[in-house]
Design a protein around this motif. Structure first.
Motif, short mmCIF file in Angstrom:
data_model
loop_
_atom_site.label_atom_id
_atom_site.label_comp_id
_atom_site.label_asym_id
_atom_site.label_seq_id
_atom_site.Cartn_x
_atom_site.Cartn_y
_atom_site.Cartn_z
N THR A 70 0.76 -1.04 0.20
CA THR A 70 -0.02 -0.05 -0.06
C THR A 70 0.95 1.20 -0.06
O THR A 70 1.90 1.06 0.39
CB THR A 70 -0.84 -0.02 1.16
N GLY A 71 0.47 2.21 -0.64
CA GLY A 71 1.24 3.47 -0.67
C GLY A 71 0.36 4.50 -0.76
O GLY A 71 -0.59 4.67 -1.18
N SER A 72 0.96 6.00 -0.48
CA SER A 72 0.33 7.01 -0.55
C SER A 72 1.42 8.14 -1.33
O SER A 72 2.58 8.06 -1.39
CB SER A 72 -0.08 7.64 0.87
N TYR A 73 0.73 9.25 -1.79
CA TYR A 73 1.35 10.25 -2.48
C TYR A 73 2.05 9.82 -3.65
O TYR A 73 3.20 10.55 -3.95
CB TYR A 73 2.39 11.03 -1.42
N PHE A 74 1.64 9.04 -4.40
CA PHE A 74 2.22 8.64 -5.53
C PHE A 74 1.48 9.54 -6.89
O PHE A 74 0.68 8.94 -7.80
CB PHE A 74 1.91 7.10 -6.05
N THR A 75 2.16 10.55 -7.04
CA THR A 75 1.57 11.41 -8.02
C THR A 75 2.77 11.95 -8.88
O THR A 75 3.66 12.08 -8.28
CB THR A 75 0.81 12.73 -7.32
N VAL A 76 2.58 12.63 -9.78
CA VAL A 76 3.54 13.28 -10.71
C VAL A 76 3.50 14.83 -10.55
O VAL A 76 2.50 15.38 -10.51
CB VAL A 76 3.36 12.94 -12.31
N GLU A 114 -6.79 8.02 -8.51
CA GLU A 114 -6.62 9.39 -8.76
C GLU A 114 -6.32 10.39 -7.61
O GLU A 114 -5.70 11.44 -7.76
CB GLU A 114 -8.05 10.06 -9.13
N ASP A 115 -6.23 9.85 -6.28
CA ASP A 115 -5.85 10.57 -5.20
C ASP A 115 -4.29 10.11 -4.95
O ASP A 115 -3.57 10.60 -3.95
CB ASP A 115 -6.22 10.07 -3.95
N GLY A 116 -3.64 9.08 -5.85
CA GLY A 116 -2.33 8.95 -5.50
C GLY A 116 -2.07 7.87 -4.44
O GLY A 116 -0.83 7.36 -4.19
N GLU A 117 -3.11 7.09 -4.27
CA GLU A 117 -2.97 5.79 -3.38
C GLU A 117 -2.75 4.80 -4.11
O GLU A 117 -3.69 4.36 -5.28
CB GLU A 117 -4.36 5.72 -2.53
N LEU A 118 -1.82 3.62 -3.85
CA LEU A 118 -1.14 2.77 -4.54
C LEU A 118 -1.48 1.35 -3.67
O LEU A 118 -1.55 1.32 -2.53
CB LEU A 118 0.21 2.72 -4.55
N THR A 119 -2.00 0.32 -4.47
CA THR A 119 -2.26 -0.94 -4.07
C THR A 119 -1.77 -1.93 -5.15
O THR A 119 -1.72 -1.83 -6.11
CB THR A 119 -3.65 -1.27 -3.65
N SER A 120 -1.27 -3.14 -4.40
CA SER A 120 -0.75 -4.09 -5.29
C SER A 120 -0.64 -5.34 -4.35
O SER A 120 -0.11 -5.35 -3.11
CB SER A 120 0.78 -3.90 -6.05
N THR A 121 -0.72 -6.57 -4.93
CA THR A 121 -0.37 -7.90 -4.39
C THR A 121 0.73 -8.37 -5.12
O THR A 121 0.58 -8.65 -6.41
CB THR A 121 -1.47 -8.50 -4.36
#
Length: 153
Positions: A70-76, A114-121
């Motif tokens: 999980t992650g946050s602030y993944f924006t350009v 769209e808010d820069g929140e990341l998810t992955s498994t």
């Protein structure tokens, strides 16, 4: 007569303290104004941007384990001061697994909203060796955020 002199002296002391306090407040006001104006001036707010943050569901893993990122602030770009329209964020990013001196290998694609929140498994590679490993996410071909995990023996 002594009483009058004491009162006059007290007034002088009171005025002296009042002037000193006014000076201190004036200096504080100038400092505050300098910080406000200095913080808002400049052509770029890149230095003010929050860096992406990445977390894993478990820090000790074994080959074949599924872990959630999980992650946050993944924006350009950065829009801290609101001058420009924010750049569109990517919707996916590669997740890399690196261990020892070997370069990172892509093990998954992360989804970014769209808010820069990341998810992955991701699945820990079957050939992961015991020891430390790094899981990273890359935006625009550069490592953006990483987190360490420990592969159990």
């Amino acid at each position: 007569m002594v009483r009058f002199e004491c009162l006059a002296g007290a007034r002088r002391i009171s005025r002296g303290k009042s002037l000193a306090m006014h000076r201190q407040l004036a200096v504080l006001g100038v400092c505050l104004l300098t910080v406000i104006v200095g913080g808002c001036s400049g052509s770029s707010s890149d230095g003010d941007c929050v860096a992406p943050v990445l977390a894993v569901s478990q820090s000790t893993v074994s080959p074949g384990d599924e872990i959630t990122l999980t992650g946050s602030y993944f924006t350009v770009g950065c829009n801290d001061a609101g001058e420009d329209a924010p750049e569109p964020s990517p919707t996916t990013a590669p997740v890399l697994w690196a261990q020892e001196a070997a370069p990172g290998a892509t093990v998954a694609e992360a989804s970014i909203d769209e808010d820069g929140e990341l998810t992955s498994t991701i699945v820990v590679p079957a050939d992961a060796a015991a020891g430390d490993a790094t899981v990273s996410v890359s935006l625009d071909g550069a490592t953006t955020a990483e987190v360490s995990v420990s592969v159990a023996e």
